[in-house]
Design a protein around this motif. Structure first.
Motif, short mmCIF file in Angstrom:
data_model
loop_
_atom_site.label_atom_id
_atom_site.label_comp_id
_atom_site.label_asym_id
_atom_site.label_seq_id
_atom_site.Cartn_x
_atom_site.Cartn_y
_atom_site.Cartn_z
N ASP A 264 -7.38 35.62 -17.25
CA ASP A 264 -6.04 36.23 -17.15
C ASP A 264 -5.44 36.02 -15.76
N PHE A 265 -6.28 35.81 -14.76
CA PHE A 265 -5.81 35.58 -13.39
C PHE A 265 -5.78 34.10 -13.03
N PHE A 266 -6.77 33.36 -13.52
CA PHE A 266 -6.89 31.95 -13.13
C PHE A 266 -6.33 31.03 -14.21
N ASN A 267 -5.02 31.12 -14.36
CA ASN A 267 -4.29 30.16 -15.20
C ASN A 267 -3.02 29.79 -14.44
N VAL A 268 -2.44 28.65 -14.77
CA VAL A 268 -1.35 28.10 -13.96
C VAL A 268 -0.17 29.06 -13.83
N PRO A 269 0.37 29.67 -14.92
CA PRO A 269 1.52 30.57 -14.75
C PRO A 269 1.21 31.77 -13.84
N THR A 270 0.00 32.36 -14.00
CA THR A 270 -0.34 33.54 -13.20
C THR A 270 -0.57 33.17 -11.73
N ILE A 271 -1.19 32.02 -11.49
CA ILE A 271 -1.40 31.57 -10.11
C ILE A 271 -0.05 31.34 -9.42
N ILE A 273 2.69 32.94 -10.12
CA ILE A 273 3.25 34.28 -9.86
C ILE A 273 2.64 34.87 -8.60
N PHE A 274 1.31 34.79 -8.46
CA PHE A 274 0.66 35.33 -7.27
C PHE A 274 1.04 34.55 -6.01
N GLY A 275 1.31 33.26 -6.17
CA GLY A 275 1.79 32.47 -5.04
C GLY A 275 3.14 32.98 -4.55
#
Length: 468
Positions: A264-271, A273-275
């Motif tokens: 849930d954290f280590f996928n392209v869309p979420t990364i 977002i956190f960037g």
């Protein structure tokens, strides 16, 4: 899609639909105000504690004063993590009860302090409470608020912090050291009593399978009349019931009932977002949005301002409040993106102006035009408050997916607190060692960096549903 009045007709924030959303927001911000009072207590009190008239006996050293000031940042980091872990386990409402306890302990420790260690412990506890405030309350407000008022209600957080800082500064300046804690310690108790009348958020209740309570909570916060319990046929076609059923499906389709995994954290869309969140945080703090207002008096002294430092600080604080009020009024009309970018650009220009004033203007000119630094600082306070200061929490919450929102907000706020600690440590060092112009050039360059990166990649989030 869940019916939102704002999508079909313009309603005032004081309309019946939003009544309990507004009341709940005002109620929980008693704690935000109390945290602001704790922050505002510092500056005038440090001057007293560092003098020969210190109520603790020996005056505090520069190193001790530095730790008294910065330990609130470490406490905030701890609070971010602890309350982030508790949010989905014990609920938003129970977390709000717990928020008040370390803040009450802070005021008790200030009153009973025998030496500086009491202040260290108290400031750490005040930070822990504040760190929890920045995690728990934004999520609570975002989950109970309709799209049409979510931005306004969420941005009120910094308005209450600002009010608390100004009031705390004034009270600590003009009341005795022992009187202020006796007055303020009542506020966390009032907060705990007031929260009893509020309900847990529908999203949390649905996540834990408590659908009946979630439905009652939904009707409460939307100020809807529940369907008659004895007429099942009428209830099936009731508008309020249909609205809740649609909302329930949207919440459950967001995967909130499933266990959170690393994927849930280590996928392209979420990364991505956190960037964006990381860029937002470093630009918020290294642009000086928090630090320069903690060193306002020193900046005025550097620019040769002869006005009373306490008066100038209160005026700048009032300007900050005005900027946040503008954000509350404009955020749901213009959107988050426009206000944030305008704020970042204006703040960068204001800091550039301070650097140029110090470099280009003679001491005689600055002495003759003592009002000029005050005007520039007030401009920075207003423009920073319109977006950079007031919108960070709501943007972070709206960017994060519902499934990881609590934990993601906790991680984001922990990073935010760490950068507060860093900025409070490096800004005085930079001002003293590198000089005011170099410090302002660095801050201005961070505004430029944020304006470019966020201008290119930050999406508008004002119409996003809190169910996904």
């Amino acid at each position: 899609m869940v019916f939102e009045p704002s999508q079909t007709q313009k309603l005032s924030i004081f309309s019946a639909r939003y009544r309990w959303q507004f009341i709940a927001t005002m109620t929980v911000h008693i704690m935000t105000l109390t945290h602001g009072l704790a922050v505002g207590w510092l500056s005038p009190s440090l001057r007293l504690l560092g003098s020969e008239n210190s109520p603790l006996g020996p005056p505090l050293t520069i190193v001790q004063s530095s730790w008294v000031g910065s330990l609130i940042g470490l406490g905030s980091l701890t609070g971010n993590i602890i309350f982030g872990l508790l949010l989905d386990r014990i609920g938003r409402k129970m977390c709000m009860y717990i928020l008040a306890i370390p803040n009450m302990a802070y005021w008790v420790l200030i009153y009973t302090a025998q030496d500086v260690n009491y202040l260290y412990a108290g400031r750490f506890l005040a930070g822990m409470s504040g760190g929890g405030v920045y995690v728990v309350l934004p999520i609570f407000i975002a989950e109970i608020a309709d799209n049409g008022v979510r931005g306004a209600l969420s941005s009120m957080a910094m308005m209450y912090v600002g009010m608390g800082i100004v009031i705390g500064f004034a009270l600590a300046s003009y009341l005795s050291y022992y009187l202020m804690p006796c007055i303020i310690v009542a506020l966390p108790a009032i907060f705990m009593i007031s929260v009893i009348g509020l309900r847990e958020t529908p999203q949390y209740l649905l996540k834990h399978g408590r659908d009946g309570e979630a439905e009652r909570s939904y009707y409460f916060y939307k100020n809807l009349t529940p369907p008659a319990p004895n007429d099942k046929e009428a209830a099936h076609h009731d508008a309020a019931k249909m609205e809740f059923d649609t909302f329930r499906l949207q919440v459950l389709s967001g995967g909130v009932t499933q266990s959170i995994t690393w994927r849930d954290f280590f996928n392209v869309p979420t990364i991505k977002i956190f960037g964006l969140i990381f860029v937002l945080i470093i630009c918020n703090q290294l642009s000086g949005s928090f630090a320069i207002f903690n060193y306002t008096s020193h900046i005025f002294a550097e620019l040769g301002n002869k006005l009373d430092p306490n008066t100038c600080t209160i005026v700048v604080g009032a300007a900050q409040l005005f900027g946040i009020l503008c954000a509350v009024v404009l955020v749901d009309r213009l959107g988050r993106r426009v206000l944030l970018l305008t704020s970042m650009a204006g703040m960068g220009l204001g800091e550039l102006a301070i650097a140029l004033l110090k470099i280009c203007c003679t001491p005689e000119f600055l002495e003759e035009n003592g009002w000029l630094p005050l005007v520039v600082m007030c401009f920075i306070a207003v423009i920073a408050s319109v977006g950079v200061i007031s919108l960070i929490f709501i943007i972070i919450i709206e960017l994060l997916p519902a499934k990881i929102r609590s934990l993601g907000t906790s991680l984001s706020m922990a990073t935010f607190s760490a950068f507060i600690f860093v900025s409070l440590k490096i800004y005085p060092t930079m001002i003293y060692d590198e000089g005011l112009p170099a410090t302002m050039f660095m801050s201005s360059s961070m505004c430029l960096f944020g304006f470019i990166v966020l201008g290119l990649y930050l999406p508008e989030t004002k119409d996003r549903l809190m169910t996904h």
